[in-house]
Design a protein around this motif. Structure first.
Motif, short mmCIF file in Angstrom:
data_model
loop_
_atom_site.label_atom_id
_atom_site.label_comp_id
_atom_site.label_asym_id
_atom_site.label_seq_id
_atom_site.Cartn_x
_atom_site.Cartn_y
_atom_site.Cartn_z
N UNK A 240 1.03 -1.13 0.09
CA UNK A 240 0.11 0.02 0.05
C UNK A 240 0.77 1.27 0.08
N UNK A 241 0.82 2.19 -1.14
CA UNK A 241 1.38 3.18 -1.18
C UNK A 241 0.81 4.44 -0.27
N UNK A 242 1.31 5.69 -0.15
CA UNK A 242 0.76 6.58 0.67
C UNK A 242 -0.25 7.15 0.26
N UNK A 243 -0.58 7.44 -0.81
CA UNK A 243 -2.10 7.80 -1.43
C UNK A 243 -2.95 6.89 -1.24
N UNK B 210 -4.66 16.94 2.31
CA UNK B 210 -4.60 16.90 0.83
C UNK B 210 -3.29 16.47 0.45
N UNK B 211 -3.03 15.44 -0.47
CA UNK B 211 -1.93 15.10 -0.79
C UNK B 211 -0.98 16.08 -1.60
N UNK B 212 -1.73 16.87 -2.36
CA UNK B 212 -1.16 17.80 -3.25
C UNK B 212 -0.21 18.81 -2.42
N UNK B 213 -0.79 19.13 -1.27
CA UNK B 213 0.08 20.27 -0.51
C UNK B 213 1.14 19.81 0.03
N UNK B 214 1.27 18.83 0.75
CA UNK B 214 2.85 18.42 1.35
C UNK B 214 2.62 16.86 1.40
N UNK B 215 3.79 16.23 0.93
CA UNK B 215 3.68 14.71 0.77
C UNK B 215 3.30 14.06 2.49
N UNK B 216 2.65 12.79 2.24
CA UNK B 216 2.17 12.50 3.80
C UNK B 216 3.24 12.39 4.62
#
Length: 199
Positions: free
Chosen positions: A1-4, A62-68
């Motif tokens: 499972x990846x972060x997304x 939200x994934x697009x702002x900062x990587x998890x």
């Protein structure tokens, strides 16, 4: 499972996603907090509170702002900062018991921002109490960069994102951290006990 996928499952409140979150980050968060504080109980508290806050706030992430991964470590960093704001002063750890042989680890350090040698140093930290204590004597910004870069294994761009600093600033802090660790251990071998000054 990846972060997304992990984030998506956490946002759907799937219980198995919490297990994945814990297995992926608990040990790394513990190491991060412990090398900052030298306090097992505090490190455990930071892990618990960080994981709790992730679950509580995941709906707003939200994934697009900062990587998890960067977001996770920012939460831990903020919790540590809150802890130290409530303390009157940082603990000072003596290097008196450090091993005389420890300076040999630093004999080949270069001036390449500490990058080439920092990773080698970090591989010794987990087993060597003297190096852990030396890390505790670094100024906080240098210690944070060293831990994120060489203990947690983040690349420069990830550290830039986590700390919200320029790459030049991170390289400078990385270099100074590596140089100052060598200085602390060299001074200890000469019978000196002094704290590295803030630069």
């Amino acid at each position: 499972m990846n972060d997304v996928e992990l984030v998506a499952q956490l946002q759907r409140f799937e219980p198995e996603a919490v297990d994945v979150l814990m297995s992926r980050f608990a040990d790394r968060l513990y190491n991060y907090a412990y090398y900052h504080s030298s306090d097992h109980h505090l490190a455990e508290d930071i892990v618990s509170e960080t994981l709790t806050r992730i679950v509580e706030k995941i709906g707003d992430y939200q994934q697009r702002e900062v990587p998890f991964k960067a977001w996770v470590f920012r939460i831990a960093r903020n919790l540590l900062a809150d802890h130290y704001r409530h303390r009157s002063r940082h603990p000072s750890v003596s290097l008196e018991a450090a091993s005389d042989e420890s300076s040999s680890l630093y004999e080949t350090l270069s001036s390449d921002y500490g990058g080439a040698d920092g990773g080698e140093l970090a591989t010794q930290v987990a087993q060597r109490e003297d190096l852990r204590q030396a890390l505790n004597l670094l100024p906080e910004d240098q210690r944070t960069v060293f831990i994120l870069r060489f203990i947690e294994g983040n690349d420069l761009e990830q550290v830039v994102t986590i700390l919200n600093k320029s790459i030049a600033s991170i390289k400078s802090l990385q270099f100074r951290a590596t140089r100052n660790l060598r200085q602390i251990l060299d001074d200890n071998n000469c019978g000196k006990k002094r704290r590295v000054g803030y630069e």
